[in-house]
Design a protein around this motif. Structure first.
Motif, PDB file in Angstrom:
ATOM      1  N   HIS A 153       0.833  -1.213   0.000  1.00  0.00           N
ATOM      2  CA  HIS A 153       0.000   0.000   0.000  1.00  0.00           C
ATOM      3  C   HIS A 153       0.867   1.262   0.000  1.00  0.00           C
ATOM      4  CE1 HIS A 153      -3.169   2.808   0.927  1.00  0.00           C
ATOM      5  NE2 HIS A 153      -4.046   1.847   0.642  1.00  0.00           N
ATOM      6  N   TRP A 154       0.514   2.168  -0.893  1.00  0.00           N
ATOM      7  CA  TRP A 154       1.385   3.338  -1.055  1.00  0.00           C
ATOM      8  C   TRP A 154       1.398   4.243   0.162  1.00  0.00           C
ATOM      9  CZ3 TRP A 154      -0.700   8.279  -1.012  1.00  0.00           C
ATOM     10  CH2 TRP A 154      -2.070   8.378  -1.195  1.00  0.00           C
ATOM     11  N   LYS A 155       0.271   4.257   0.920  1.00  0.00           N
ATOM     12  CA  LYS A 155       0.238   5.158   2.070  1.00  0.00           C
ATOM     13  C   LYS A 155       1.254   4.738   3.123  1.00  0.00           C
ATOM     14  CE  LYS A 155      -4.211   7.405   2.028  1.00  0.00           C
ATOM     15  NZ  LYS A 155      -5.614   7.335   2.459  1.00  0.00           N
ATOM     16  N   VAL A 156       1.488   3.446   3.191  1.00  0.00           N
ATOM     17  CA  VAL A 156       2.464   2.941   4.147  1.00  0.00           C
ATOM     18  C   VAL A 156       3.856   3.398   3.739  1.00  0.00           C
ATOM     19  CG1 VAL A 156       3.447   0.872   5.143  1.00  0.00           C
ATOM     20  CG2 VAL A 156       1.013   0.969   4.639  1.00  0.00           C
ATOM     21  N   ARG A 157       4.121   3.293   2.429  1.00  0.00           N
ATOM     22  CA  ARG A 157       5.441   3.723   1.956  1.00  0.00           C
ATOM     23  C   ARG A 157       5.602   5.234   2.143  1.00  0.00           C
ATOM     24  NH1 ARG A 157       3.739   0.410  -2.358  1.00  0.00           N
ATOM     25  NH2 ARG A 157       3.674   2.169  -3.787  1.00  0.00           N
ATOM     26  N   LEU A 158       4.472   5.920   1.994  1.00  0.00           N
ATOM     27  CA  LEU A 158       4.518   7.359   2.216  1.00  0.00           C
ATOM     28  C   LEU A 158       4.896   7.645   3.674  1.00  0.00           C
ATOM     29  CD1 LEU A 158       3.848   9.794   0.411  1.00  0.00           C
ATOM     30  CD2 LEU A 158       1.626   9.884   1.502  1.00  0.00           C
ATOM     31  N   ALA A 159       4.289   6.853   4.581  1.00  0.00           N
ATOM     32  CA  ALA A 159       4.601   7.039   5.997  1.00  0.00           C
ATOM     33  C   ALA A 159       6.070   6.724   6.262  1.00  0.00           C
ATOM     34  CB  ALA A 159       3.716   6.136   6.846  1.00  0.00           C
ATOM     35  N   LEU A 160       6.610   5.770   5.507  1.00  0.00           N
ATOM     36  CA  LEU A 160       8.021   5.431   5.685  1.00  0.00           C
ATOM     37  C   LEU A 160       8.896   6.637   5.335  1.00  0.00           C
ATOM     38  CD1 LEU A 160      10.115   3.244   6.282  1.00  0.00           C
ATOM     39  CD2 LEU A 160      10.132   2.695   3.860  1.00  0.00           C
ATOM     40  N   PRO A 181      20.747   2.818   6.404  1.00  0.00           N
ATOM     41  CA  PRO A 181      19.493   2.198   5.967  1.00  0.00           C
ATOM     42  C   PRO A 181      18.389   3.209   5.701  1.00  0.00           C
ATOM     43  CG  PRO A 181      20.207   1.346   8.113  1.00  0.00           C
ATOM     44  CD  PRO A 181      21.271   2.252   7.638  1.00  0.00           C
ATOM     45  N   LEU A 182      18.348   4.250   6.490  1.00  0.00           N
ATOM     46  CA  LEU A 182      17.284   5.231   6.280  1.00  0.00           C
ATOM     47  C   LEU A 182      17.416   5.888   4.915  1.00  0.00           C
ATOM     48  CD1 LEU A 182      17.104   6.920   9.797  1.00  0.00           C
ATOM     49  CD2 LEU A 182      15.322   5.567   8.699  1.00  0.00           C
ATOM     50  N   LEU A 183      18.637   6.312   4.572  1.00  0.00           N
ATOM     51  CA  LEU A 183      18.857   6.949   3.272  1.00  0.00           C
ATOM     52  C   LEU A 183      18.561   5.968   2.149  1.00  0.00           C
ATOM     53  CD1 LEU A 183      22.080   8.979   4.017  1.00  0.00           C
ATOM     54  CD2 LEU A 183      19.836   9.892   3.457  1.00  0.00           C
ATOM     55  N   LYS A 184      18.977   4.761   2.390  1.00  0.00           N
ATOM     56  CA  LYS A 184      18.754   3.747   1.373  1.00  0.00           C
ATOM     57  C   LYS A 184      17.259   3.589   1.120  1.00  0.00           C
ATOM     58  CE  LYS A 184      19.661  -1.014   0.365  1.00  0.00           C
ATOM     59  NZ  LYS A 184      20.169  -2.282   0.801  1.00  0.00           N
ATOM     60  N   ALA A 185      16.506   3.550   2.216  1.00  0.00           N
ATOM     61  CA  ALA A 185      15.057   3.427   2.065  1.00  0.00           C
ATOM     62  C   ALA A 185      14.509   4.603   1.283  1.00  0.00           C
ATOM     63  CB  ALA A 185      14.411   3.386   3.441  1.00  0.00           C
ATOM     64  N   LEU A 186      15.030   5.768   1.590  1.00  0.00           N
ATOM     65  CA  LEU A 186      14.541   6.969   0.921  1.00  0.00           C
ATOM     66  C   LEU A 186      14.832   6.912  -0.578  1.00  0.00           C
ATOM     67  CD1 LEU A 186      13.246   9.693   1.394  1.00  0.00           C
ATOM     68  CD2 LEU A 186      15.512  10.656   1.692  1.00  0.00           C
ATOM     69  N   VAL A 187      16.083   6.677  -0.925  1.00  0.00           N
ATOM     70  CA  VAL A 187      16.430   6.706  -2.342  1.00  0.00           C
ATOM     71  C   VAL A 187      15.774   5.568  -3.089  1.00  0.00           C
ATOM     72  CG1 VAL A 187      18.597   7.884  -1.949  1.00  0.00           C
ATOM     73  CG2 VAL A 187      18.557   5.414  -2.036  1.00  0.00           C
ATOM     74  N   GLY A 188      15.505   4.499  -2.337  1.00  0.00           N
ATOM     75  CA  GLY A 188      14.847   3.377  -3.003  1.00  0.00           C
ATOM     76  C   GLY A 188      13.442   3.731  -3.462  1.00  0.00           C
ATOM     77  N   LEU A 189      12.861   4.737  -2.843  1.00  0.00           N
ATOM     78  CA  LEU A 189      11.482   5.090  -3.191  1.00  0.00           C
ATOM     79  C   LEU A 189      11.414   6.213  -4.221  1.00  0.00           C
ATOM     80  CD1 LEU A 189       9.917   4.878   0.354  1.00  0.00           C
ATOM     81  CD2 LEU A 189       9.583   3.313  -1.545  1.00  0.00           C
ATOM     82  N   VAL A 190      12.563   6.664  -4.682  1.00  0.00           N
ATOM     83  CA  VAL A 190      12.580   7.771  -5.644  1.00  0.00           C
ATOM     84  C   VAL A 190      11.758   7.445  -6.877  1.00  0.00           C
ATOM     85  CG1 VAL A 190      14.073   8.892  -7.315  1.00  0.00           C
ATOM     86  CG2 VAL A 190      14.702   8.886  -4.943  1.00  0.00           C
ATOM     87  N   ASN A 191      11.847   6.216  -7.308  1.00  0.00           N
ATOM     88  CA  ASN A 191      11.113   5.846  -8.513  1.00  0.00           C
ATOM     89  C   ASN A 191       9.923   4.971  -8.185  1.00  0.00           C
ATOM     90  OD1 ASN A 191      11.989   6.930 -11.029  1.00  0.00           O
ATOM     91  ND2 ASN A 191      13.983   6.104 -10.476  1.00  0.00           N
ATOM     92  N   ASP A 192       9.273   5.247  -7.079  1.00  0.00           N
ATOM     93  CA  ASP A 192       8.136   4.429  -6.671  1.00  0.00           C
ATOM     94  C   ASP A 192       7.058   4.480  -7.735  1.00  0.00           C
ATOM     95  OD1 ASP A 192       7.244   3.084  -3.955  1.00  0.00           O
ATOM     96  OD2 ASP A 192       5.491   3.967  -4.919  1.00  0.00           O
ATOM     97  N   GLU A 193       6.270   3.392  -7.767  1.00  0.00           N
ATOM     98  CA  GLU A 193       5.236   3.380  -8.799  1.00  0.00           C
ATOM     99  C   GLU A 193       4.124   4.373  -8.503  1.00  0.00           C
ATOM    100  OE1 GLU A 193       3.341  -0.662  -6.859  1.00  0.00           O
ATOM    101  OE2 GLU A 193       4.738  -0.727  -8.523  1.00  0.00           O
ATOM    102  N   SER A 194       3.936   4.705  -7.230  1.00  0.00           N
ATOM    103  CA  SER A 194       2.882   5.664  -6.912  1.00  0.00           C
ATOM    104  C   SER A 194       3.419   7.084  -7.057  1.00  0.00           C
ATOM    105  CB  SER A 194       2.408   5.428  -5.476  1.00  0.00           C
ATOM    106  OG  SER A 194       2.132   6.658  -4.859  1.00  0.00           O
ATOM    107  N   PRO A 195       2.726   7.892  -7.803  1.00  0.00           N
ATOM    108  CA  PRO A 195       3.214   9.268  -8.017  1.00  0.00           C
ATOM    109  C   PRO A 195       3.266  10.071  -6.718  1.00  0.00           C
ATOM    110  CG  PRO A 195       1.045   8.943  -9.019  1.00  0.00           C
ATOM    111  CD  PRO A 195       1.526   7.607  -8.593  1.00  0.00           C
ATOM    112  N   GLU A 196       2.335   9.790  -5.786  1.00  0.00           N
ATOM    113  CA  GLU A 196       2.347  10.531  -4.527  1.00  0.00           C
ATOM    114  C   GLU A 196       3.648  10.266  -3.774  1.00  0.00           C
ATOM    115  OE1 GLU A 196      -0.244   8.829  -5.538  1.00  0.00           O
ATOM    116  OE2 GLU A 196      -2.122   9.931  -5.203  1.00  0.00           O
ATOM    117  N   VAL A 197       3.987   8.981  -3.727  1.00  0.00           N
ATOM    118  CA  VAL A 197       5.206   8.601  -2.997  1.00  0.00           C
ATOM    119  C   VAL A 197       6.414   9.243  -3.667  1.00  0.00           C
ATOM    120  CG1 VAL A 197       6.659   6.674  -2.293  1.00  0.00           C
ATOM    121  CG2 VAL A 197       4.185   6.459  -2.220  1.00  0.00           C
TER     122      VAL A 197
END
Lengths: 1092, 359
Positions: free
Chosen positions: A303-310, A331-347
């Protein structure tokens, strides 16, 4: 609607029910109380708060075992009271808190009592309402060390509920309540922000819950995905709020080393945590483990909202606890950069926002530790990248590359730390090169052919929108997902944008040189690096970053260009027998015009796959891609440099144009789109404009390359493309280079005549188009009409042709005048007459004649060129290759058109061209015969008198003779005959004769000879095609001399009896028989109908 | 590639568009740090074209000689001023600063001859001009820009050297006295002392008129070409006496112009046989025969950075980059030079086209 506004009234109403409840504690009584309460106003209730609460609390406190239902309704009633009133007393708050929490207390167990869900929910709500109803001062006083045991119980209770309950409602309520307890409630009732001291107090207090809260929440967060995103999101929120509050750098800075003596009893004091350095270190280590766990689990949450919360979690922790939680930064930065190209545009948007915020606040760049961590991460990613690219599936590659992209974005200019390490650059490049390997097994790439040589007229507007959208789709060996390619593109661009361009270009240039295996990928990467360095489609997060300067960029581009277009990288083998196939194509293109029958079928020069090992196909396919990528690169360089690229056109345009003329479809497409890019970048409206404006550069390249034709066999092609796309303003330049072409042609007469002849064709076609002879337009139209076919309706009504009904006195006068003139000509006054004519048609020359009557005015350049070319054609007319002969005949035709108004040049040349031309007419392939007829036709229009006698003397007898002798053969022949050479020859001669007779205006005797030879072919015994052709000859003859043709036809077959208009006249009897068996009947009838 | 012989050298590029034969060439600017020089060309049709070597296109055209051939172009050391001499008997002074192109001054020539003028800078704003004088064998010396006539150099009555064909003013480093070298119609070269107005020395170099010469004042050596089939190298000793050192035979007669490169390593000749020949200046070893043009080469010129330009009757100007001037002074010329005979394109060691990328 409150009915009772004053406390007195309300008291009167409430008193009986309260008393009743105190006496008998039943659900009904509680409900009665609640019903009454509804009718009391808030202010009145506030006055009576203690009074009303008493029976309720009494009920709860009664030691007797209680029924759950009762407890629940009591709690609900209590909640109702609290929700409408305020708790103003410290003591009351504490007691209510304990009493409510106790409702779920089960003695001897850590877990909440096994009670109904409704009760649990009611208690949770009660607690929440209680905390909300307390006054601000009171609530702060509530949080003091002595409350720790009770608060701790409530917290653990809530955590337990959140973790273990089945009901989603309870879980959410428990988490909400927890938020309230931990001062994280986001509702409007807590407007006051805490000051530093208060924060510290609370922090100290909550610190002892941190292990419990964080661990329990981690369990919730990492639990089943199915539990619903709401729970996970709010757990995440509580987690980061709590952690960032307790571990806030701001607070920890002010913690003294020595713990002050707590003013509470010993047992409680043990619970109080002192957040000194050691504790921070320990806690941080433990938290890091939890954070890793959370990230691992949540970053792939569906769910994208969860990733948004991350992302919020990362943001909060990195911003507030950058020092205390430095171990988790990785790990925190890694998590962040990993979401740069998330499939959800909001994220994606949120992620980019956070990245930008980090960059703005220099969280990473300004912070040594973070930059180090990032570099470290990038290092290790670069190290494992080749392996990952090898082993992962598309999805895995996507996330890995997203991560890489994120690091590059975050690091910005600091990326050079990593690139400067040779080992890491090596790994990074290896991974990129590896993953970009193209699939070169597709045979279609090699097979696809371009069909038209002059299709360069497209303008950049037609390919609007995305500059590179029309690029052919590529197939990669190691992935199929289109997004991956875009991602790689972005990675390369970012590298080019932030990285040291010289270093990178050098490195990839080395790879380019190193092996053919890497060459295509390296070129692709180089293209993107340059595009990135220019900032094309690059999102810059670091405002202060200085781009590569245009001068430097130009220098780099120049060196890459030089490499791309060098002999060994540009002239690769892309097809077998290229020269041959190319010629065949051009022949067909023009051949189709002259051929109406199906005798000549188009054969696609298909690739003989069986005859060559497939390795060759792969390498050719690879070469094609290589060239395409390099062409695409040139386009991209143009976009990167903009108008600056104009300076590079002198070296870049020639090779691109060379490829635009390539016969491999893909290459010529790529070249065309590269030229479009150049047009756009350099501000030219169209390809024509581009070529026109830069033809001096092209001519320079052409003339220099012509000197080494064996090294540059494609040079004539470039000239050809240039000629198709330029206009008369270029004549001086063209004249210059034509001299070179002719000189080279004279040198390479035997070997490369094919390509030169097509250049000459292009040249003459261009000249004929640039300098149309205005006086001759009508004639041209007539000629084309004649070619079209045999419609007598289009017959021009010329007086000489003797149509009585249109004859006027003027016509007769005209006729006589022209007769006299012709007579004059016949007496030998040709030259004078011609000179006069020329002078009239050439007014500008007249003025010059006055100044120097002895000096002949210099010939116009185009005439000089055409004469020079015609000179060569005379020699080439008898070339041993049919293709060349055909082409030369076309060129000759055009030469005549250009020279038509300069008889002094044309006639001697025509005289010299005559013998080989006769040879073509009488003794050559049918195709050549047809083409030669066409030349004769043109020639006849321009110098008819000159030609007529020669034709009648040299050509006609032979042709007529052969037609007559061949007629019996074809009349007897079977269906196979139409495939023989003899048939084709007959057909060609018949097709050619008609228009020519008309054009040359032959005399009667010669016309008769033609008619005699063709009459036999009107027989129904002849093959249908020959009959058709013969009919067409007669249609032409009718135009010249309708009467004699009519007579001739009637002599052959006479369809009707002629009754004399007056009996005194003899009846006319024509020789044509009317019998049924006449083989000529059908054709003659059709012709006579036309003649009516 | 290593085994097969190198192809004959090609021009770096070719400038087209003068639309008539090129008779004068001159590089303008391009000293160190000034970027690319400009090339000026004078054509038979009287136009002077200014070419940018960066875009390889004409940036401006000067029309000041009323359609008559421009025979000589020279820029003055200070300021952006250009002198052009035309067959319309005019010497024009152009101001080219800041994109201007206007005639600021012009002078009338007295002689119809082919002789090109020469200038010598003297001080900040002054220069000396030598041009063919009124009498057919005279040379006139003027002080510029005041146009005051300094003297007229007329050969002694019994010398009869004919018309002056080419002139060069120079000044030895040791003495302040300007000297004039003049090539005459009878094939002799004479050294004039301008202040004393007398011939110091005269030597017969050719049997045909001297068409062009160039003088290396450092080595006190000069080279001249004439209508005949030989180049003559002559030197000047301490007593200011000219003497012929040697002559170099050519296969085809007719040298229209001779130029020594500014670094004094090589020299180039413009041949009537359509070819440009390159020689080693010290040894006079032939290095290359550059064949590109399809008509008489009328003039050659060297730029400060070593580029060679040749202008020809075929209306083209070819630009060649040969033996690039290396920053270190060691000569790259010895070693790989083979003997050549005319018509055989000499195999040249071509400089690596690939310029090393800046790090």
């Amino acid at each position: 609607m409150a009915v009772f506004d004053t406390p007195e009234e309300a008291f009167g109403v409430l008193r009986p029910v309260c008393v009743q409840l105190t006496k008998t504690q039943t659900v009904e009584n509680v409900e009665r109380l609640q019903a009454q309460l509804r009718a009391v106003s808030d202010s009145a209730l506030q006055e009576l708060q203690q009074y009303v609460l008493f029976p309720l609390r009494f009920t709860l406190k009664t030691p007797a075992p209680k029924r759950e239902r009762l407890v629940q309704s009591v709690v609900e009633c209590l909640t109702f009271v609290l929700s409408s009133t305020c708790v103003k007393e410290q003591e009351l708050l504490r007691e209510l808190f304990s009493e409510l929490s106790a409702c779920l207390y089960s003695p001897g167990s850590q877990k909440p009592a096994a009670v109904s869900e409704e009760l649990k929910l009611a208690v949770i709500r009660g607690l929440s309402t209680l905390m909300h109803s307390a006054y601000g001062d009171i609530i702060l006083a509530f949080y003091e060390p002595s409350i720790l045991p009770r608060l701790g119980f409530a917290v653990s209770l809530l955590l337990d509920l959140a973790e273990r309950e089945k009901s989603k409602q309870i879980k959410i309520a428990a988490l909400k309540c927890l938020q309230v307890l931990l001062f994280q409630c986001d509702c409007q009732d807590h407007p006051r922000s805490l000051d530093e001291l208060e924060q510290k107090q609370l922090g100290d207090l909550f610190a002892c819950f941190l292990p419990g809260i964080s661990m329990a929440l981690t369990r919730v967060i990492t639990g089943d995905f199915k539990q619903g995103h709401g729970i996970v999101t709010s757990s995440l929120k509580i987690f980061y709020e709590t952690v960032s509050f307790i571990m806030a750098d701001e607070q920890l800075e002010r913690i003294p080393q020595v713990q002050p003596k707590p003013a509470v009893e010993h047992r409680v004091a043990e619970l109080v945590v002192h957040r000194e350095a050691k504790w921070v270190k320990n806690t941080s280590d433990k938290l890091t483990l939890l954070i890793k766990k959370i990230i691992e689990c949540v970053s792939v949450h569906p769910h994208w909202k969860v990733r948004l919360a991350l992302i919020e979690l990362v943001e909060a922790l990195l911003l507030k606890c950058s020092q205390s939680l430095v171990g988790s930064a990785g790990p925190l930065l890694k998590a962040l950069v990993g979401l740069v190209n998330d499939e959800s545009p909001e994220v994606q948007a949120q992620c980019n926002r956070v990245l930008r915020r980090f960059a703005d606040q220099k969280v990473v760049v300004g912070n040594r530790a973070f930059a180090d961590i990032l570099s470290e991460n990038l290092h290790s990613l670069a190290t494992s990248l080749p392996r990952l690219m090898n082993s992962q599936d598309d999805q895995g590659k996507f996330s890995t590359l997203s991560e890489l992209l994120g690091y590059l974005k975050l690091l910005g200019p600091k990326v050079n730390f990593v690139l400067n390490s040779a080992a890491h650059l090596q790994r990074l490049s290896k991974a990129l090169v590896q993953v970009l390997e193209l699939d070169v097994t597709d045979i279609k790439i090699v097979e696809a052919r371009r069909w038209h040589s002059d299709q360069l007229s497209a303008s950049p507007e037609t390919a609007a929108g995305q500059p590179w959208s029309q690029m052919q789709k590529r197939y990669f060996r190691f992935f199929t997902d289109e997004r991956l390619f875009l991602l790689l593109q972005q990675v390369c661009r970012l590298l080019g944008f932030y990285g040291d361009l010289y270093l990178l270009v050098d490195h990839f240039m080395e790879l380019y040189h190193e092996s053919v295996v890497y060459r295509k990928q390296a070129a692709m990467i180089l293209n993107e690096l340059v595009a990135g360095a220019a900032g094309l489609e690059v999102e810059n997060l670091h405002e202060k970053h200085i781009k590569t300067s245009p001068d430097e960029l130009r220098e780099i581009v120049t060196s890459i260009l030089e490499e791309y277009t060098s002999q060994e990288n540009w002239h690769l083998i892309t097809c077998i027998e290229s020269e041959e196939a190319g010629e065949e194509l051009t022949v067909k293109q023009s051949g189709l015009r002259a051929i109406t029958s199906g005798a000549h079928t188009c054969q696609v020069p298909s690739f003989p796959a069986f005859s060559k090992p497939s390795a060759t196909i792969c390498s050719m396919n690879g070469n094609i891609w290589q060239i395409c990528i390099q062409l695409e690169g040139i386009g991209r360089f143009a976009c990167a440099l903009g108008k600056d690229f104009r300076l590079l056109l002198m070296s870049a345009l020639y090779p691109v144009l060379e490829k635009a003329g390539d016969q491999t479809l893909l290459i010529s497409q790529a070249a065309t789109s590269a030229m479009m890019d150049i047009c756009r970048a350099c501000g030219y409206d169209s390809l024509r404009h581009l070529i026109n404006q830069n033809s001096d550069y092209l001519v320079n390249g052409i003339s220099l390359n012509l000197r080494h034709l064996s090294l540059h066999p494609h040079t004539p092609k470039v000239l050809e493309v240039m000629l198709w796309n330029s206009d008369a303003s270029l004549l001086p330049l063209v004249a210059d280079v034509v001299q070179d072409v002719l000189t080279t042609l004279d040198q390479f007469y035997d070997k490369r005549a094919t390509s030169f002849v097509s250049v000459l064709h292009a040249l003459l076609a261009a000249l004929a188009q640039w300098f149309p002879d205005t006086g001759d337009l009508g004639q041209l139209q007539e000629q084309s009409a004649g070619e079209e076919g045999s419609h007598l309706s289009q017959r021009p009504a010329t007086p000489e042709k003797g149509l009585e009904n249109t004859t006027t006195a003027e016509d007769i006068e005209q006729f006589l005048l022209s007769y006299l003139r012709e007579k004059d000509v016949a007496d030998g006054n040709v030259s004078d007459f011609d000179n006069e004519e020329e002078e009239q048609s050439d007014p500008p020359k007249g003025g010059e004649r006055d100044t120097g009557p002895d000096v002949e005015p210099p010939l116009p350049v185009q005439v000089q060129i055409a004469a020079d070319v015609m000179e060569r054609c005379i020699h080439l007319l008898s070339d041993k290759h049919l293709k060349i002969r055909l082409k030369v005949l076309d060129v000759l035709d055009l030469c005549v058109v250009v020279l038509q108004s300069h008889k002094n040049q044309l006639l001697p040349l025509a005289h010299r061209a005559w013998p080989p031309l006769v040879h073509r007419l009488t003794n050559d392939d049918p195709l050549a015969v047809l083409r030669a007829f066409k030349v004769l036709q043109t020639l006849g229009g321009k110098c008819g008198d000159f030609l007529r006698s020669r034709f009648c003397k040299d050509v006609l007898p032979k042709l007529a003779g052969s037609l007559v002798t061949q007629a019996p053969v074809s009349a007897r022949a079977g269906p196979v005959y139409s495939h023989t050479l003899a048939f084709k020859l007959q057909l060609a001669v018949l097709q050619g004769l008609g228009p020519l007779c008309e054009r040359l205006d032959l005399g009667e005797g010669d016309l008769n000879r033609v008619a005699d030879a063709c009459l036999i072919y009107l027989s129904a015994k002849q093959p249908v095609k020959l009959q058709e052709a013969a009919r067409r000859v007669f249609l032409h003859l009718m135009k010249v001399d309708p009467d004699s043709t009519w007579f001739l036809l009637n002599e052959l077959y006479c369809p009707e009896q002629f009754t004399p208009p007056h009996p005194s006249l003899h009846p006319v009897q024509l020789r044509g028989t009317t019998g049924q068996g006449n083989p000529y009947a059908a054709n003659v009838l059709r012709l006579l109908q036309e003649l009516q | 590639m290593a085994a097969s012989p190198l192809p004959p050298p090609d021009p770096r590029f070719v400038l087209r568009g003068t639309q008539s034969a090129v008779h004068a060439l001159h590089f303008f600017g391009g000293a160190k740090g000034q970027g690319q020089p400009l090339l000026l060309s004078g054509s038979l049709s009287g136009l002077v074209h200014i070419w940018s070597l960066q875009t390889r296109r004409a940036v401006a055209t000067l029309d000041g000689h009323r359609g008559q051939c421009v025979t000589w172009l020279h820029s003055l050391p200070q300021g952006h001023q250009l002198l052009s001499q035309g067959r319309d008997l005019k010497l024009c002074l152009w101001d080219l600063a800041e994109g201007r192109n206007a005639v600021v001054d012009s002078m009338r020539l007295e002689s119809m001859g082919f002789c090109r003028s020469t200038v010598l800078a003297r001080g900040q704003r002054h220069w000396m001009l030598a041009m063919p004088g009124r009498g057919s064998d005279e040379v006139q010396i003027l002080e510029m820009p005041s146009k005051t006539s300094v003297c007229t150099l007329k050969p002694e009555a019994d010398a009869k050297p004919g018309m002056p064909m080419c002139l060069e003013l120079w000044q030895a480093e040791s003495s302040p006295r300007p000297l004039l070298l003049a090539g005459y119609e009878d094939g002799s070269v004479a050294l004039w002392d301008v202040s004393e107005r007398k011939v110091c020395s005269r030597v017969a170099c050719h049997t045909e008129p001297v068409m062009g010469f160039d003088f290396d004042s450092q080595k006190a050596r000069g080279v001249s070409g004439s209508a005949e089939k030989a180049l003559a190298v002559w030197s000047l000793d301490e007593q200011q006496a000219l003497q012929v050192c040697k002559t170099h035979e050519l296969t085809n007669p007719g040298i229209a112009d001779v130029k020594i490169r500014p670094d004094r390593k090589i020299l180039a000749t413009a041949g009537w046989d359509h070819r440009v020949r390159v020689f080693h200046w010290r040894t006079m070893k032939p290095l290359a025969v550059l064949s590109f043009h399809s008509a008489t080469v009328h003039c050659v010129a060297f730029a400060a950075n070593g580029l060679l330009a040749a202008g020809s009757g075929d209306q083209r100007i070819s630009i060649w980059s040969l033996y690039p001037i290396s920053s270190d002074s060691s000569t790259p010329l010895s070693g790989h030079v083979e003997d050549t005979e005319d018509g055989q394109e000499l195999l040249m060691h071509r400089a690596e086209a690939r310029t090393s990328r800046k790090k």
